[in-house]
Design an enzyme around this catalytic site. Structure first.
Site, PDB file in Angstrom:
ATOM      1  CG  ASN A   1      -0.359  -1.683 -20.767  1.00  0.00           C
ATOM      2  OD1 ASN A   1      -0.582  -2.847 -20.450  1.00  0.00           O
ATOM      3  ND2 ASN A   1      -0.965  -0.656 -20.184  1.00  0.00           N
TER       4      ASN A   1
ATOM      5  CG  LEU B   1      -3.688  -8.668 -15.401  1.00  0.00           C
ATOM      6  CD1 LEU B   1      -4.927  -9.202 -14.684  1.00  0.00           C
ATOM      7  CD2 LEU B   1      -3.090  -7.521 -14.599  1.00  0.00           C
TER       8      LEU B   1
ATOM      9  CG  ASN C   1      -6.742  -4.577 -11.932  1.00  0.00           C
ATOM     10  OD1 ASN C   1      -7.683  -4.018 -12.497  1.00  0.00           O
ATOM     11  ND2 ASN C   1      -5.642  -4.939 -12.564  1.00  0.00           N
TER      12      ASN C   1
ATOM     13  CB  CYS D   1      -6.941  -5.693 -16.193  1.00  0.00           C
ATOM     14  SG  CYS D   1      -5.597  -5.829 -17.395  1.00  0.00           S
TER      15      CYS D   1
ATOM     16  CE  LYS E   1      -5.643   1.250 -11.624  1.00  0.00           C
ATOM     17  NZ  LYS E   1      -4.212   0.954 -11.749  1.00  0.00           N
TER      18      LYS E   1
ATOM     19  CG  ASN F   1      -6.652  -0.168 -15.038  1.00  0.00           C
ATOM     20  OD1 ASN F   1      -5.735  -0.033 -15.836  1.00  0.00           O
ATOM     21  ND2 ASN F   1      -6.718  -1.198 -14.213  1.00  0.00           N
TER      22      ASN F   1
ATOM     23  N   GLY G   1      -2.229   9.999 -16.249  1.00  0.00           N
ATOM     24  CA  GLY G   1      -1.503  11.039 -16.974  1.00  0.00           C
ATOM     25  C   GLY G   1      -0.762  12.045 -16.126  1.00  0.00           C
TER      26      GLY G   1
ATOM     27  N   GLY H   1       1.885   6.726 -12.832  1.00  0.00           N
ATOM     28  CA  GLY H   1       2.061   5.489 -13.589  1.00  0.00           C
ATOM     29  C   GLY H   1       3.060   5.615 -14.723  1.00  0.00           C
ATOM     30  CB  THR H   2       2.493   6.368 -18.310  1.00  0.00           C
ATOM     31  OG1 THR H   2       1.431   5.409 -18.440  1.00  0.00           O
ATOM     32  CG2 THR H   2       3.253   6.433 -19.615  1.00  0.00           C
TER      33      THR H   2
HETATM   34  C1  LIG Z   1       2.770  -1.062 -18.610  1.00  0.00           C
HETATM   35  C2  LIG Z   1       1.590  -0.890 -17.697  1.00  0.00           C
HETATM   36  C3  LIG Z   1       1.193  -1.936 -16.867  1.00  0.00           C
HETATM   37  C4  LIG Z   1       0.098  -1.788 -15.996  1.00  0.00           C
HETATM   38  N1  LIG Z   1      -0.258  -2.829 -15.185  1.00  0.00           N
HETATM   39  C5  LIG Z   1      -1.281  -2.663 -14.318  1.00  0.00           C
HETATM   40  C6  LIG Z   1      -1.615  -3.696 -13.400  1.00  0.00           C
HETATM   41  O1  LIG Z   1      -0.984  -4.753 -13.336  1.00  0.00           O
HETATM   42  N2  LIG Z   1      -2.679  -3.481 -12.575  1.00  0.00           N
HETATM   43  C7  LIG Z   1      -3.393  -2.305 -12.560  1.00  0.00           C
HETATM   44  O2  LIG Z   1      -4.330  -2.164 -11.771  1.00  0.00           O
HETATM   45  N3  LIG Z   1      -3.076  -1.291 -13.411  1.00  0.00           N
HETATM   46  C8  LIG Z   1      -2.048  -1.448 -14.272  1.00  0.00           C
HETATM   47  N4  LIG Z   1      -1.717  -0.422 -15.113  1.00  0.00           N
HETATM   48  C9  LIG Z   1      -2.506   0.831 -15.072  1.00  0.00           C
HETATM   49  C10 LIG Z   1      -1.841   1.913 -14.229  1.00  0.00           C
HETATM   50  O3  LIG Z   1      -1.692   1.489 -12.885  1.00  0.00           O
HETATM   51  C11 LIG Z   1      -2.663   3.225 -14.270  1.00  0.00           C
HETATM   52  O4  LIG Z   1      -3.939   3.009 -13.722  1.00  0.00           O
HETATM   53  C12 LIG Z   1      -2.814   3.754 -15.691  1.00  0.00           C
HETATM   54  O5  LIG Z   1      -1.658   3.544 -16.461  1.00  0.00           O
HETATM   55  C13 LIG Z   1      -3.178   5.248 -15.729  1.00  0.00           C
HETATM   56  O6  LIG Z   1      -2.196   6.039 -15.081  1.00  0.00           O
HETATM   57  P1  LIG Z   1      -0.959   6.736 -15.877  1.00  0.00           P
HETATM   58  O7  LIG Z   1      -1.563   7.505 -17.031  1.00  0.00           O
HETATM   59  O8  LIG Z   1      -0.296   7.609 -14.870  1.00  0.00           O
HETATM   60  O9  LIG Z   1      -0.094   5.636 -16.357  1.00  0.00           O
HETATM   61  C14 LIG Z   1      -0.624  -0.552 -15.985  1.00  0.00           C
HETATM   62  C15 LIG Z   1      -0.215   0.499 -16.812  1.00  0.00           C
HETATM   63  C16 LIG Z   1       0.873   0.354 -17.658  1.00  0.00           C
HETATM   64  C17 LIG Z   1       1.278   1.516 -18.530  1.00  0.00           C
END
Ligand SMILES: Cc1cc2nc3c(=O)[nH]c(=O)nc-3n(C[C@H](O)[C@H](O)[C@H](O)COP(=O)(O)O)c2cc1C
Length: 287
Positions: free
Chosen positions: A50, A54, A108, A111, A145, A172, A225, A246-247
């Protein structure tokens, strides 16, 4: 917990947030941001990229539009914030701290999709400063984070704790890229993006374990994950005392509840009386 940026406005109609530990809001910035050019998401094997960048209504816009929607949530509310400078982090946290219905902050500093977005969490001194300034702006818990896009994550985690963090959220997204060879062009409008989903779980587990090993007892939120209850227990054994999903929310907005329902049977089957017994128990294999 539901991870920042992955639990949108309509998802609370699918999932009863009163049953999860916490919702971490999408990162709030001082000014409104349009985000990056489209396409902003790209599916890859075992994960997604992605490059949202922000986008959001800014601090006052969030308070006006989103806060009324989330203040009634029946779970803890964690606000994620990002600033362009350490002082800006402090300013955003101080303003949000005035809201009655806030339980904690997640800073955060990681990012990968905005200019200078990971600068803070790639430098121990900057990490410590941002956390210190944020901590001074609130009496509520502050989690830092961290980005996986560093060589020595434990050094960054240590700096965050020295700055006064109450715990660490790791990780992240992992910076990545997809290429369309026919068009000779990147697939994402923002060129590079953040990889998330099952593809990054081994990286996240390794980083949680490295932080837990270097800083025993530090409260750690494992992220990266997680799809199943088994994944959650792996993060806890590696050293996390909480996790974020998250995802997986994009695949099935009910993932967190499915996991909650599966955990008791899994623990009982392994003879574990309390989930807390597992935290940080990962030991090298005996020969
Ligand atoms: C579409 C999308 C938007 C995200 N936006 C943010 C965000 O605004 N702030 C943040 O700290 N992490 C953001 N993340 C990161 C997630 O919070 C997480 O740390 C990361 O995706 C890993 O976890 P996952 O594999 O379970 O998704 C975003 C992730 C995705 C996929």
């Amino acid at each position: 917990m539901l991870a920042s940026g992955t639990f949108g406005a309509l998802m609370d109609r699918v999932l009863d947030v009163g049953r999860v530990g916490a919702v971490v809001e999408k990162t709030i910035t001082l000014d409104p941001r349009p985000g990056n050019p489209y396409p902003r998401v790209w599916e890859t094997p075992s994960g997604m990229l992605n490059s949202i960048g922000l986008d959001g209504p800014g601090l006052e816009g969030w308070i006006r539009k989103r806060y009324p929607q989330v203040r009634g949530y029946g779970c803890r509310l964690v606000l994620s914030v990002a600033g362009r400078t350490a002082e800006e982090y402090g300013r955003i946290v101080r303003r949000l701290d005035a809201l009655p219905r806030v339980d904690a902050f997640e800073i955060n500093i990681s990012c990968p999709n905005v200019a200078h977005g990971t600068d803070f969490a790639t430098d121990p001194a900057l990490t410590e400063k941002v956390v210190r300034v944020s901590k001074a702006a609130t009496s509520r818990p502050v989690f830092a984070k961290l980005t996986p896009n560093v060589a020595r994550i434990a050094d960054i985690a240590r700096a965050a704790m020295e700055g006064g963090a109450d715990g660490i959220s790791a990780i992240n997204t992992v910076k990545g890229m997809a290429v369309d060879w026919r068009r000779r062009a990147p697939c994402l409008g923002g060129v590079t993006g953040g990889l998330s989903g099952p593809a990054i779980k081994p990286v996240a587990l390794r980083m949680v374990w490295e932080i837990a090993s270097a800083l025993p007892g530090v409260p750690l939120i494992g992220i990266g994950g997680i799809l199943t209850a088994e994944d959650v227990l792996e993060f806890m054994v590696a050293g996390a005392s909480a996790v974020q999903i998250g995802t997986a929310n994009f695949v099935d907005a009910g993932t967190a509840l499915r996991i909650l329902e599966a955990l008791p049977g899994l623990l009982a089957g392994a003879g574990v009386a309390r989930i807390g017994e597992l935290i940080g128990t990962c030991a090298p294999r005996s020969p």
